[in-house]
Scaffold this motif. Structure first.
Motif, PDB file in Angstrom:
ATOM      1  N   GLY A 184      -9.013  -4.347  -5.047  1.00 22.56           N
ATOM      2  CA  GLY A 184      -8.432  -3.459  -4.048  1.00 22.56           C
ATOM      3  C   GLY A 184      -7.945  -4.167  -2.801  1.00 22.56           C
ATOM      4  N   LYS A 203       0.828  -1.208   0.000  1.00 22.07           N
ATOM      5  CA  LYS A 203       0.000   0.000   0.000  1.00 22.07           C
ATOM      6  C   LYS A 203       0.861   1.256   0.000  1.00 22.07           C
ATOM      7  CE  LYS A 203      -4.060   1.947   2.318  1.00 22.07           C
ATOM      8  NZ  LYS A 203      -5.036   1.772   3.434  1.00 22.07           N
ATOM      9  N   GLU A 247      -1.322  -1.763  -6.204  1.00 20.36           N
ATOM     10  CA  GLU A 247      -2.749  -2.030  -6.028  1.00 20.36           C
ATOM     11  C   GLU A 247      -3.007  -3.431  -5.461  1.00 20.36           C
ATOM     12  OE1 GLU A 247      -6.655  -2.475  -9.001  1.00 20.36           O
ATOM     13  OE2 GLU A 247      -4.810  -1.505  -9.703  1.00 20.36           O
ATOM     14  N   TYR A 307      -5.726  -6.990  -0.810  1.00 20.27           N
ATOM     15  CA  TYR A 307      -4.440  -7.645  -1.050  1.00 20.27           C
ATOM     16  C   TYR A 307      -4.478  -9.136  -0.732  1.00 20.27           C
ATOM     17  CZ  TYR A 307      -2.542  -2.927  -1.332  1.00 20.27           C
ATOM     18  OH  TYR A 307      -2.279  -1.633  -1.707  1.00 20.27           O
ATOM     19  N   SER A 350       7.453  -0.078  -8.431  1.00 18.44           N
ATOM     20  CA  SER A 350       6.506   1.000  -8.103  1.00 18.44           C
ATOM     21  C   SER A 350       7.081   2.378  -8.396  1.00 18.44           C
ATOM     22  CB  SER A 350       6.102   0.907  -6.626  1.00 18.44           C
ATOM     23  OG  SER A 350       7.135   1.364  -5.761  1.00 18.44           O
TER      24      SER A 350
END
Length: 550
Positions: free
Chosen positions: A82, A72, A77, A84, A357
């Protein structure tokens, strides 16, 4: 004409500039991987607070929340609308076998003591199983391999009987490179296969004869973790499996053979040839196993970066989060922290995820990051995901799995476990060269490590899978020193409470390089349109080809 050439030159400059900018951004993302962040993860995940990260405990809750929160914070994502978490419908089985069993032989009784001489479990999801007067058969290596002209179950019916089988396979026993794969264990040598084959043959139970060298670990590794198991919940309660699955020491086996007027060494030697015939010990086994059952969902933790061009194709990074929790006391400690198994690898997995990311331009293919449950008790989480994945196997390009990274500094080598299985070796070679490293096959292929971690679950459904790490050649201290570190870990820390993290002696620079290596390989796979293939002699090639036809 001049204007056209000018426009072309500007276009080329823009392309070159764009390419250089992207390369710089990729390098910047890769360099976000660092030892400080890596160590924070290791210290947290292997702390006593996490209680050894055992599924179904407070350790699971803390660990899965930690990983989800890390995703997060990175902006990765949750893969399930949404969320995990992928729920894995599982059942924990706590076993209470008879503390001793007496076997009546033609030359008197022999008594086997639990954990000293044998260990036993049942995969059957029920509170008790009983085995009564079941004949014991020695079935050599317990292998049926038509491609090798091998069938240890020929000329004998083992239905409702107990089979005793040797660990590993005949190639290792003979060191004959023309027999199976010589020193390299095949899946036929793995205990999991032997359990499966015994069940296919209709056996009521199976005991694998333990010997340290061919097994790849000592008896204590088994006894430390023998009291419980985890299974995926099944409609038939696993009745398709043997009632009894377990191990028996070589010393106890020799005594049993002697009491039955048989010579173990002679028969074991005969079992190294394809003309061996299984033989009855003319004695019966009686055993009861009581089982406490706990039905509960465990969790895989899954994040996703959706592809910009091919969102319906993916690569999968995996690392298991679980270990053995609180177990038998050793040297005053009962928490099996699992710092190296699999805390360091899990930390490297998170660092690689962080690098992805950071990319300003998202990869063309989707990238899935999955930390799986219950690897230690049979690859349960990865098996469940492989069969119930976000993407079908034919749309999953490759799996890169993190396991057992030791903090022993930078390494010259990149060891590929399962060397020669697929074209992914070429990706490793290219990325390793950028780090001034070389690729090499594993030093102990007899241990069957390719079949012992989560990449194998992906391979079984045809997905090309990698298990790599720096392992054999220290950049500053050489090969002998590295081997000493490995040996020390296997003997003194593996699956023991002493698998702890010591920041004063750890050198994380090599694990940082490995995490960057994983990033390099995955980035290339995620930004091309080709599919890496299994090599011609791989046992997984046919599975892949079949899935791609769908």
């Amino acid at each position: 004409m001049f204007t056209s050439l000018k426009n072309i030159s500007i276009l080329l400059l823009l392309i070159i500039f764009s390419s250089c900018t992207n390369q710089n951004q990729v390098l910047e993302a890769e360099n976000s991987i660092n030892s400080k962040d890596l160590e924070k993860h290791i210290i947290a995940l292997s702390s006593d607070e996490f209680q050894g990260r055992k599924p179904f405990t407070i350790g699971e809750e803390k660990t899965t929340e930690y990983i989800a929160n890390a995703f997060k914070k990175m902006g990765i994502e949750g893969a399930y609308n949404g969320s995990y978490f992928q729920n894995v419908p599982a059942v924990e089985l706590k076993y209470s076998p008879d503390k001793s069993i007496t076997i009546n032989t033609k030359n008197g009784d022999i008594t086997l003591e639990l954990t000293k001489d044998y260990i036993a479990k049942t995969p059957h999801i029920k509170d008790s199983i009983t085995i009564k007067n079941s004949e014991i058969i020695f079935a050599g290596y317990g292998i049926v391999a038509p491609e090798y002209g091998w069938d240890d179950y020929k000329n004998i019916n083992v239905k409702d009987k107990i089979v005793l089988v040797l660990v590993n396979d005949p190639g290792f026993a003979t060191q004959n490179n023309k027999l199976f794969r010589g020193n390299s264990m095949t899946y036929y040598g793995r205990w999991a296969y032997k359990y499966e084959e015994a069940a296919r043959q209709g056996a009521k139970g199976i005991l694998v004869i333990h010997s340290t060298k061919p097994a790849g670990y000592g008896w204590q590794v088994l006894t430390n973790t023998s009291g419980f198991g985890i299974s995926i919940q099944t409609k038939n309660g696993n009745k398709n499996k043997c009632k009894l699955e377990g191990w028996i020491t070589e010393d106890a086996t020799k005594k049993l053979f002697e009491k039955s007027d048989l010579n173990f060494e002679t028969l074991a030697k005969q079992a190294e040839t394809s003309n061996f015939n299984a033989i009855s010990l003319n004695c019966n086994l009686n055993l009861t196993i009581k089982t406490q059952l706990k039905f509960q969902n465990s969790k895989n933790v899954v994040g996703i970066i959706k592809g910009s061009k091919y969102p319906n194709e993916c690569i999968v990074y995996s690392a298991h989060w679980d270990h053995f929790g609180i177990g038998p006391v050793q040297n005053g400690d009962s928490i099996y922290n699992g710092a190296m198994d699999n805390g360091t690898a899990l930390a490297a997995f998170l660092e690689t995820a962080k690098a992805f990311s950071k990319l300003k331009k998202k990869p063309e293919r989707s990238v899935v990051f999955i930390s799986v449950t219950a690897e230690e008790t049979g690859l349960i989480g990865s098996k469940f995901y492989a069969q119930n994945g976000l993407f079908p196997p034919e749309k999953t390009i490759a799996n890169l799995n993190y396991e057992l990274l030791l903090p022993m500094g930078k390494m010259k080598d990149v060891t590929i476990t399962g060397f020669g299985q697929s074209e992914l070796d070429l990706y490793v070679k290219e990325a390793a060269k950028e780090q001034d490293r070389y690729i090499i096959e594993e030093s102990s292929p007899e241990n069957g490590m390719y079949f012992r971690s989560d990449h194998f679950s992906f391979a079984q459904v045809g997905i090309p899978s990698l298990f790599i790490k720096g392992w054999q050649d220290s950049r500053t201290k050489g090969k002998e020193w590295a081997q000493t570190q490995i040996n020390n870990y296997w003997e003194n820390a593996y699956h023991k409470p002493s698998d702890e993290y010591n920041p004063t002696t750890a050198d994380l620079s090599g694990i940082v390089e490995d995490a960057k290596l994983f990033f390099k390989i995955g980035y290339k796979l995620a930004n091309e349109s080709s599919y890496p293939k299994w090599n011609e002699k791989s046992e997984f090639k046919a599975i892949r080809e079949k899935s791609l036809k769908h």
